[in-house]
Every structure is written in structure tokens, then in C-alpha cells.
Design a protein around this motif. Sequence first.
Motif, short mmCIF file in Angstrom:
data_model
loop_
_atom_site.label_atom_id
_atom_site.label_comp_id
_atom_site.label_asym_id
_atom_site.label_seq_id
_atom_site.Cartn_x
_atom_site.Cartn_y
_atom_site.Cartn_z
N ILE A 23 11.13 -6.76 1.27
CA ILE A 23 11.21 -6.98 3.39
C ILE A 23 10.52 -6.13 3.13
O ILE A 23 9.23 -5.50 2.92
N PHE A 24 9.83 -7.19 4.35
CA PHE A 24 7.87 -6.61 5.33
C PHE A 24 8.38 -6.25 6.60
O PHE A 24 9.38 -6.08 7.43
N ASN A 25 7.59 -4.75 6.57
CA ASN A 25 8.12 -4.18 7.47
C ASN A 25 6.60 -4.65 8.16
O ASN A 25 5.16 -4.38 8.37
N ALA A 26 6.13 -5.40 9.77
CA ALA A 26 5.59 -5.49 10.52
C ALA A 26 4.64 -4.94 11.89
O ALA A 26 3.80 -5.36 12.73
N GLU A 27 5.71 -3.56 11.54
CA GLU A 27 4.73 -2.49 12.74
C GLU A 27 3.43 -2.43 12.39
O GLU A 27 2.82 -1.74 12.08
N VAL A 28 2.47 -2.27 13.88
CA VAL A 28 1.54 -1.80 13.84
C VAL A 28 1.28 -1.36 15.15
O VAL A 28 2.05 -1.63 16.60
N HIS A 29 0.49 0.05 15.11
CA HIS A 29 0.25 0.21 15.83
C HIS A 29 -0.49 -0.14 17.56
O HIS A 29 -1.57 -0.71 16.95
N GLN A 30 -1.26 0.48 18.09
CA GLN A 30 -2.30 -0.16 19.13
C GLN A 30 -3.38 -0.19 18.18
O GLN A 30 -4.17 0.77 17.86
N GLY A 31 -4.16 -1.68 18.24
CA GLY A 31 -5.25 -1.20 18.12
C GLY A 31 -5.79 -1.50 16.68
O GLY A 31 -6.57 -2.57 15.94
N GLU A 32 -4.31 -1.90 15.80
CA GLU A 32 -3.81 -2.07 13.85
C GLU A 32 -4.32 -3.85 13.99
O GLU A 32 -3.54 -4.64 14.86
N SER A 33 -4.15 -4.00 13.28
CA SER A 33 -3.53 -6.05 12.83
C SER A 33 -3.20 -6.08 11.13
O SER A 33 -3.44 -4.75 9.99
N ILE A 34 -2.62 -6.73 10.88
CA ILE A 34 -1.87 -7.55 9.72
C ILE A 34 -2.40 -8.58 9.27
O ILE A 34 -3.04 -9.11 10.11
N ARG A 35 -2.92 -8.44 7.69
CA ARG A 35 -3.37 -9.65 7.15
C ARG A 35 -2.65 -10.26 6.52
O ARG A 35 -2.17 -9.08 5.35
N VAL A 36 -1.84 -11.52 5.99
CA VAL A 36 -0.64 -11.86 5.50
C VAL A 36 -1.11 -12.63 4.16
O VAL A 36 -1.40 -13.58 5.18
N PHE A 37 -0.34 -12.43 3.47
CA PHE A 37 -0.79 -13.31 1.77
C PHE A 37 0.01 -14.28 1.03
O PHE A 37 0.70 -13.97 1.04
N PRO A 38 0.80 -15.23 1.83
CA PRO A 38 2.32 -16.13 1.71
C PRO A 38 1.55 -16.44 0.25
O PRO A 38 2.91 -16.46 -0.04
N LEU A 39 0.75 -16.61 -0.55
CA LEU A 39 0.00 -17.25 -1.89
C LEU A 39 -0.07 -16.16 -2.68
O LEU A 39 -0.45 -16.25 -3.44
#
Length: 305
Positions: free
Chosen positions: A173-189
Motif C-alpha cells: 500500500i503506497f502513500n503518494a501524497e506530497v506537500h507543495q514543493g515535494e516530489s516522489i521518486r518511484v522504483f518499480p524494479l
Amino acid sequence: MTPKDRPKRRLTQLEVLESEAIFIIREVVAETDNPAMLFSGGKDSMVMLHLAVKAFAPGSVPFSLLHVDTGHNFPEVLEFRDRCVGKYLLNLVVASVQDALDRGIVHQEPNGSRNRIQTPVLLETAQKNGFTALLGGARRDEEKARAKERVFSFRDEFGQWDPKNQRPELWSIFNAEVHQGESIRVFPLSNWTELDVWDYIRQEGIDLPSIYYAHEREVFERGGMLFAANEFCRPKNDEPTSVQKVRYRTVGDATLTAAVRSDADTVDKVVAEIATTRITERGATRGDDRVGAAAMEDRKKEGYF
């Protein structure tokens, strides 16, 4: 025979990994505003692109590709990258390190490497294009800093990673919520190994740049590794060159990426070779990871992918 009597079919290892990766890619598209995928034309990038095409077929891939171009790339890989972009009619955003040098945004390191100065170029391009999530092909088996990073890796407003402040990912279960200015790096492998990647390449018939297979190339030895003699990486006076049969396990900045001696000129031979290898591709061929024991983690804290 009733449905209860029918033997249950178990998914293979590759089917499980493929299903997980496609789920993660779809989750990113569903939960983030403007994702993009890091794409260099290397083997992990090609597996990621193949999975993205599968994830959204028969539609088109719903995000841009992003390549941080150091200006020190292998020409075979750049040509292959552009061919793939044209084949799938994708939008490619190129973040040029040379352009950043010309503008004075970054400054060349004394050793000529452009690896570390990729980070501010990546962050500037992501901010300029409004990318809130970046998909990448990093795997946990590559390096110890990557081994402890979550699938969804959150970065603060400066693009920095805090390894002590990561979100739990129980039951996928992944939480993708970010605040203003934040970002996510995602690694499916994340859960794939190098052998899994090559097994999948063989199974799916994925095309790769020619330098992943054994070929003759002029090389010289430095620090126990074989570097190609080219315009970006020149041997010193005490580093004689020779033509040897080599291949690349990973591709990156030509000044830091080494080859390995190999006769594996087909995908089956590469799979057989990787099955007996006990050193990761980064450990065997990446000079930038030998700067220090925590070299990768330090770069990630600064915003490196």
C-alpha cells in the motif's frame, strides 16, 4: 472435473515481478499529477519502458521521458534512445549538463567527471516541467543505499532524501501524497535482480543497445576496471591500451562506466554469465561508487536519483 478439482496455476517469478511493477506504474499515474520516467536507453530503462507500454496498452504511455544528458554518453546508447522514442511516439525531455555548464548553473569537477553535477540539472528540469513524480529503474540489489530505499521515495522541497524519514509500505500500500514543493521518486524494479532483468529481456525479446553484448573495443585498465579509450576518457601515460572483447553491464557517463571482459554476445550467454556473477554491475563497473563507502547515499541525500 469441478473448479475445485482443477490444479491451481502458480505465477512464475517473472510474472510476479511484472505484475508488481505494472501495478506500481499505474498507481503513480493514478495518484500523481505530472509524472515522468527517467530514460537513458539502458537495459533497466528499456524494461521500464516495456512495462509502461504493457501497462497502458492499447493506449499510449501517458507521461514524458526524461534523460539527464551529461554530454559524455556512449553514442550507441544515444542513437538507440532516440530510435525508441520515435518508435513509441514518446515525448522526450532532455536535461543537458553541458547547457547548465554554459549557463554557469554548475561547474566542472577537477577530474572531468560530470556525474555529481547531474543532480542540480535533474532538479532544475523537474521543477521547470512541474514533474511531481519520477519513475526510475534503480534496483535494491545494485547498491546498499538503494537497498534501504522504499519503492516510493519521498524528496523534500530541495529534492533531498532522508533515509531516516521513510514511509511504511505494508502490504504494497503506497502513500503518494506530497506537500507543495515535494516530489516522489518511484522504483518499480526495486525487487528485481540483474538476473531477473536479463531473464525478462530474454522472455519478452526486448531490444538493447549493442554495447550490452560482447564486442571488440579499445580499452585501458584503471583502478582494476577496463575503461574505453574515447574522447571523454583518455588513458594516462602509464595506462597502455589494447583491443579486447568486452561488454557493458550498465551504461552511464563514459568517464566513469567500465566494461567487463566477456564472450557473451547473445542474450542467452549473458544470462548464463550473470547467473555465475557475484559482484553487482555497479560494484564491478562504476568508478563513481568507489569514491567512498557511502558515495551513493551521499549523492542521494543531495537529490541524486
